[in-house]
Design a protein around this motif. Structure first.
Motif, PDB file in Angstrom:
ATOM      1  N   LEU A  79      45.697  36.771  66.353  1.00 57.63           N
ATOM      2  CA  LEU A  79      46.998  37.444  66.400  1.00 57.63           C
ATOM      3  C   LEU A  79      46.873  38.872  65.875  1.00 57.63           C
ATOM      4  CD1 LEU A  79      49.446  34.637  65.266  1.00 57.63           C
ATOM      5  CD2 LEU A  79      48.868  35.359  67.575  1.00 57.63           C
ATOM      6  N   GLY A  80      47.362  39.832  66.639  1.00 59.05           N
ATOM      7  CA  GLY A  80      47.294  41.233  66.258  1.00 59.05           C
ATOM      8  C   GLY A  80      46.011  41.938  66.662  1.00 59.05           C
ATOM      9  N   LYS A  81      45.040  41.207  67.188  1.00 60.08           N
ATOM     10  CA  LYS A  81      43.783  41.830  67.605  1.00 60.08           C
ATOM     11  C   LYS A  81      44.023  42.676  68.850  1.00 60.08           C
ATOM     12  CE  LYS A  81      40.847  39.776  64.709  1.00 60.08           C
ATOM     13  NZ  LYS A  81      41.640  39.595  63.515  1.00 60.08           N
ATOM     14  N   ARG A  82      43.236  43.737  69.001  1.00 60.45           N
ATOM     15  CA  ARG A  82      43.367  44.636  70.131  1.00 60.45           C
ATOM     16  C   ARG A  82      42.646  44.074  71.354  1.00 60.45           C
ATOM     17  NH1 ARG A  82      47.294  47.528  69.121  1.00 60.45           N
ATOM     18  NH2 ARG A  82      46.589  49.438  70.099  1.00 60.45           N
ATOM     19  N   VAL A  83      43.236  44.292  72.516  1.00 58.90           N
ATOM     20  CA  VAL A  83      42.683  43.825  73.783  1.00 58.90           C
ATOM     21  C   VAL A  83      42.495  45.039  74.682  1.00 58.90           C
ATOM     22  CG1 VAL A  83      43.013  42.279  75.734  1.00 58.90           C
ATOM     23  CG2 VAL A  83      43.974  41.678  73.530  1.00 58.90           C
ATOM     24  N   ALA A  84      41.343  45.127  75.351  1.00 61.15           N
ATOM     25  CA  ALA A  84      41.074  46.251  76.250  1.00 61.15           C
ATOM     26  C   ALA A  84      40.728  45.721  77.636  1.00 61.15           C
ATOM     27  CB  ALA A  84      39.924  47.096  75.716  1.00 61.15           C
ATOM     28  N   TYR A  85      41.465  46.206  78.638  1.00 59.24           N
ATOM     29  CA  TYR A  85      41.112  45.953  80.031  1.00 59.24           C
ATOM     30  C   TYR A  85      40.404  47.212  80.524  1.00 59.24           C
ATOM     31  CZ  TYR A  85      41.474  45.565  85.070  1.00 59.24           C
ATOM     32  OH  TYR A  85      41.180  45.533  86.415  1.00 59.24           O
ATOM     33  N   ILE A  86      39.127  47.098  80.824  1.00 61.92           N
ATOM     34  CA  ILE A  86      38.309  48.246  81.204  1.00 61.92           C
ATOM     35  C   ILE A  86      38.061  48.196  82.706  1.00 61.92           C
ATOM     36  CG2 ILE A  86      36.088  49.393  80.869  1.00 61.92           C
ATOM     37  CD1 ILE A  86      36.115  48.202  78.031  1.00 61.92           C
TER      38      ILE A  86
ATOM     39  N   LEU B 134      36.341  61.581  87.749  1.00 61.46           N
ATOM     40  CA  LEU B 134      35.926  61.767  86.353  1.00 61.46           C
ATOM     41  C   LEU B 134      37.111  62.218  85.508  1.00 61.46           C
ATOM     42  CD1 LEU B 134      32.496  63.606  86.557  1.00 61.46           C
ATOM     43  CD2 LEU B 134      32.935  61.411  85.514  1.00 61.46           C
ATOM     44  N   LYS B 135      37.230  61.648  84.325  1.00 65.76           N
ATOM     45  CA  LYS B 135      38.204  62.088  83.348  1.00 65.76           C
ATOM     46  C   LYS B 135      37.552  61.903  81.993  1.00 65.76           C
ATOM     47  CE  LYS B 135      42.673  61.541  84.138  1.00 65.76           C
ATOM     48  NZ  LYS B 135      44.036  60.993  84.200  1.00 65.76           N
ATOM     49  N   ASN B 136      37.499  62.950  81.183  1.00 63.38           N
ATOM     50  CA  ASN B 136      36.796  62.927  79.894  1.00 63.38           C
ATOM     51  C   ASN B 136      35.320  62.563  80.078  1.00 63.38           C
ATOM     52  OD1 ASN B 136      39.198  63.547  78.606  1.00 63.38           O
ATOM     53  ND2 ASN B 136      39.731  61.401  78.320  1.00 63.38           N
ATOM     54  N   ASN B 137      34.718  63.076  81.138  1.00 68.12           N
ATOM     55  CA  ASN B 137      33.285  62.881  81.446  1.00 68.12           C
ATOM     56  C   ASN B 137      32.906  61.434  81.693  1.00 68.12           C
ATOM     57  OD1 ASN B 137      32.717  65.627  81.277  1.00 68.12           O
ATOM     58  ND2 ASN B 137      32.491  65.504  79.057  1.00 68.12           N
ATOM     59  N   THR B 138      33.829  60.603  82.122  1.00 70.07           N
ATOM     60  CA  THR B 138      33.512  59.212  82.441  1.00 70.07           C
ATOM     61  C   THR B 138      34.425  58.719  83.555  1.00 70.07           C
ATOM     62  OG1 THR B 138      33.296  56.977  81.572  1.00 70.07           O
ATOM     63  CG2 THR B 138      35.039  58.322  80.637  1.00 70.07           C
ATOM     64  N   LYS B 139      33.933  57.748  84.302  1.00 74.12           N
ATOM     65  CA  LYS B 139      34.753  57.128  85.333  1.00 74.12           C
ATOM     66  C   LYS B 139      35.421  55.850  84.830  1.00 74.12           C
ATOM     67  CE  LYS B 139      32.450  58.909  89.419  1.00 74.12           C
ATOM     68  NZ  LYS B 139      31.835  58.577  90.699  1.00 74.12           N
ATOM     69  N   TYR B 140      35.082  55.438  83.616  1.00 74.27           N
ATOM     70  CA  TYR B 140      35.654  54.215  83.068  1.00 74.27           C
ATOM     71  C   TYR B 140      36.922  54.527  82.288  1.00 74.27           C
ATOM     72  CZ  TYR B 140      31.386  51.891  84.426  1.00 74.27           C
ATOM     73  OH  TYR B 140      30.358  51.368  85.162  1.00 74.27           O
ATOM     74  N   ARG B 141      37.929  53.677  82.460  1.00 74.66           N
ATOM     75  CA  ARG B 141      39.197  53.841  81.751  1.00 74.66           C
ATOM     76  C   ARG B 141      39.561  52.511  81.119  1.00 74.66           C
ATOM     77  NH1 ARG B 141      41.624  57.296  86.156  1.00 74.66           N
ATOM     78  NH2 ARG B 141      40.073  58.943  86.261  1.00 74.66           N
ATOM     79  N   ALA B 142      40.469  52.552  80.165  1.00 81.99           N
ATOM     80  CA  ALA B 142      40.883  51.331  79.474  1.00 81.99           C
ATOM     81  C   ALA B 142      42.394  51.318  79.309  1.00 81.99           C
ATOM     82  CB  ALA B 142      40.209  51.234  78.119  1.00 81.99           C
ATOM     83  N   ILE B 143      42.960  50.137  79.442  1.00 88.85           N
ATOM     84  CA  ILE B 143      44.363  49.903  79.104  1.00 88.85           C
ATOM     85  C   ILE B 143      44.352  49.014  77.874  1.00 88.85           C
ATOM     86  CG2 ILE B 143      46.567  48.976  79.856  1.00 88.85           C
ATOM     87  CD1 ILE B 143      45.719  49.472  82.720  1.00 88.85           C
ATOM     88  N   TRP B 144      44.968  49.482  76.791  1.00 90.22           N
ATOM     89  CA  TRP B 144      44.927  48.780  75.516  1.00 90.22           C
ATOM     90  C   TRP B 144      46.183  47.954  75.309  1.00 90.22           C
ATOM     91  CZ3 TRP B 144      40.838  48.479  72.260  1.00 90.22           C
ATOM     92  CH2 TRP B 144      39.786  49.357  72.496  1.00 90.22           C
ATOM     93  N   GLY B 145      46.004  46.842  74.618  1.00 90.69           N
ATOM     94  CA  GLY B 145      47.128  45.990  74.265  1.00 90.69           C
ATOM     95  C   GLY B 145      46.807  45.229  73.000  1.00 90.69           C
ATOM     96  N   LYS B 146      47.659  44.256  72.679  1.00 90.73           N
ATOM     97  CA  LYS B 146      47.383  43.436  71.507  1.00 90.73           C
ATOM     98  C   LYS B 146      47.854  42.009  71.733  1.00 90.73           C
ATOM     99  CE  LYS B 146      49.777  45.652  68.383  1.00 90.73           C
ATOM    100  NZ  LYS B 146      50.517  46.033  67.168  1.00 90.73           N
ATOM    101  N   VAL B 147      47.190  41.073  71.067  1.00 91.01           N
ATOM    102  CA  VAL B 147      47.540  39.656  71.153  1.00 91.01           C
ATOM    103  C   VAL B 147      48.816  39.441  70.349  1.00 91.01           C
ATOM    104  CG1 VAL B 147      46.797  37.315  70.614  1.00 91.01           C
ATOM    105  CG2 VAL B 147      45.134  38.980  71.436  1.00 91.01           C
ATOM    106  N   THR B 148      49.829  38.829  70.975  1.00 85.36           N
ATOM    107  CA  THR B 148      51.114  38.675  70.304  1.00 85.36           C
ATOM    108  C   THR B 148      51.379  37.250  69.821  1.00 85.36           C
ATOM    109  OG1 THR B 148      52.195  38.360  72.443  1.00 85.36           O
ATOM    110  CG2 THR B 148      52.163  40.586  71.531  1.00 85.36           C
ATOM    111  N   ARG B 149      51.016  36.242  70.613  1.00 86.85           N
ATOM    112  CA  ARG B 149      51.289  34.858  70.220  1.00 86.85           C
ATOM    113  C   ARG B 149      50.529  33.902  71.124  1.00 86.85           C
ATOM    114  NH1 ARG B 149      57.185  32.791  71.821  1.00 86.85           N
ATOM    115  NH2 ARG B 149      55.998  30.861  71.725  1.00 86.85           N
ATOM    116  N   ALA B 150      50.600  32.620  70.773  1.00 83.34           N
ATOM    117  CA  ALA B 150      49.958  31.589  71.590  1.00 83.34           C
ATOM    118  C   ALA B 150      50.832  31.294  72.810  1.00 83.34           C
ATOM    119  CB  ALA B 150      49.750  30.320  70.774  1.00 83.34           C
TER     120      ALA B 150
END
Length: 112
Positions: A50-57, A63-79
């Motif tokens: 719970l509360g841990k960060r989650v990244a969808y890469i 290119l953006k910021n010298n990389t083609k990889y991007r991430a969408i960040w989130g967090k674990v909320t509940r079961a």
């Protein structure tokens, strides 16, 4: 102390898979996703995540910021249910392409 000792890289995340959106019979909630975390099989063990960060890469075309990889960040909320599936909220809604795709569940912020 021994010098030149080769160590394996430490992985600071646990692998997971996006199962889909939180949904009812007739409508779905796009801002909440269901994530299955590897090695998590019971509801009583969800508390650690719970509360841990989650990244969808994902990989983009330009290119953006010298990389083609991007991430969408989130967090674990509940079961979600009793078999180790969790709900995660992301800053931006995940695209439908993400369903069935891998996510990284980071082992921070730590609560222990």
């Amino acid at each position: 102390m021994v010098k030149n000792m080769k160590s394996e890289p430490v992985r600071l995340y646990v692998k997971g898979v996006v199962l889909g959106y939180k949904r009812g019979l007739r409508e779905q909630t796009n801002h909440t996703n269901l994530v299955k975390i590897d090695g998590l099989d019971e509801k009583k063990d969800v508390g650690f995540y719970l509360g841990k960060r989650v990244a969808y890469i994902y990989k983009a075309k330009t290119l953006k910021n010298n990389t083609k990889y991007r991430a969408i960040w989130g967090k674990v909320t509940r079961a979600h249910g009793s078999n180790g599936v969790v709900r995660a909220k992301f800053r931006r809604n995940l695209p439908p392409k993400a369903i069935g795709g891998p996510v990284r569940v980071m082992l921070y912020p730590s609560s222990i």
